[in-house]
Design an enzyme around this catalytic site. Sequence first.
Site, short mmCIF file in Angstrom:
data_model
loop_
_atom_site.label_atom_id
_atom_site.label_comp_id
_atom_site.label_asym_id
_atom_site.label_seq_id
_atom_site.Cartn_x
_atom_site.Cartn_y
_atom_site.Cartn_z
N TYR A 14 0.74 -1.38 0.02
CA TYR A 14 -0.05 0.00 0.00
C TYR A 14 0.80 1.21 0.05
O TYR A 14 0.22 2.34 -0.08
CB TYR A 14 -1.03 0.05 1.20
N HIS A 19 -4.30 6.62 -1.35
CA HIS A 19 -5.05 6.64 0.03
C HIS A 19 -3.92 6.76 1.08
O HIS A 19 -4.10 6.95 2.21
CB HIS A 19 -5.69 5.32 0.23
N PHE A 64 -5.29 -0.44 9.58
CA PHE A 64 -5.97 -0.31 8.26
C PHE A 64 -6.97 0.90 8.43
O PHE A 64 -7.47 1.22 9.45
CB PHE A 64 -6.69 -1.60 7.90
N ASN A 66 -10.10 1.64 7.63
CA ASN A 66 -11.46 1.60 8.12
C ASN A 66 -11.34 1.61 9.70
O ASN A 66 -12.58 1.67 10.53
CB ASN A 66 -12.31 0.54 7.65
N ASP A 91 -5.85 11.81 2.41
CA ASP A 91 -6.19 11.84 1.09
C ASP A 91 -7.33 12.58 0.81
O ASP A 91 -8.49 12.45 1.76
CB ASP A 91 -5.92 10.71 0.20
N ASN A 112 -13.25 6.77 4.78
CA ASN A 112 -13.42 5.77 5.93
C ASN A 112 -12.39 5.77 6.91
O ASN A 112 -12.97 5.63 8.15
CB ASN A 112 -13.09 4.25 5.17
#
Length: 193
Positions: A14, A19, A64, A66, A91, A112
């Site tokens: 990632y 993001h 993460f 969320n 972001d 999120n």
Amino acid sequence: MQIWVGLGNPGPRYALHRHNVGFMAVDVIAEMHSFGPVQTKFSGWVQEGRIGGRKVLLLKPATFMNESGRSVGEALRFFKLGTEALTVFHDELDLAPFKVKVKQGGGHAGHNGLRSIDQHCASLGAPDYRRIRLGIGHPGHKDRVTGHVLGNFAKDEGDDLADMLGAVGAEVEWLAKGDDVRFMNDVALRMQG
């Protein structure tokens, strides 16, 4: 003390996602301002330092996106702080690529990470915290948003990304002092240069 949170997803796959630009921002801030070593705390990674004479804790949740709020809530509760001490770097689809804006409070606009912070920090004053919105642009259609957000920055965007992150890192003393307008103006001036 102020707590500055960079939002992103943990792990190398990632690392260059749009993001994850919040993670990138706090990494640059830590490096440019000689923050202490990375420690594992609050379900994330923290670094302590000073900016403009003010104590700042940088936090990258390892939960993460969320579940980012779980990590943020742990840190705020540990230091007995409300969301007035919180700044979140994230972001922003609704800003042109590499534009930087500061916003105090507001909704999560479907983000999120912000939604999770709002949920986990409701008793601490959420959603009334400062957001540093790092523009990633909109792909043009809502069906393409997930791929855009979870896609890497393009090779030809590397210089602009580095310029934006460098400008943010160079001007964060204004954020530490609470002068959001000066921060935005000086970042914009650096980006023009």
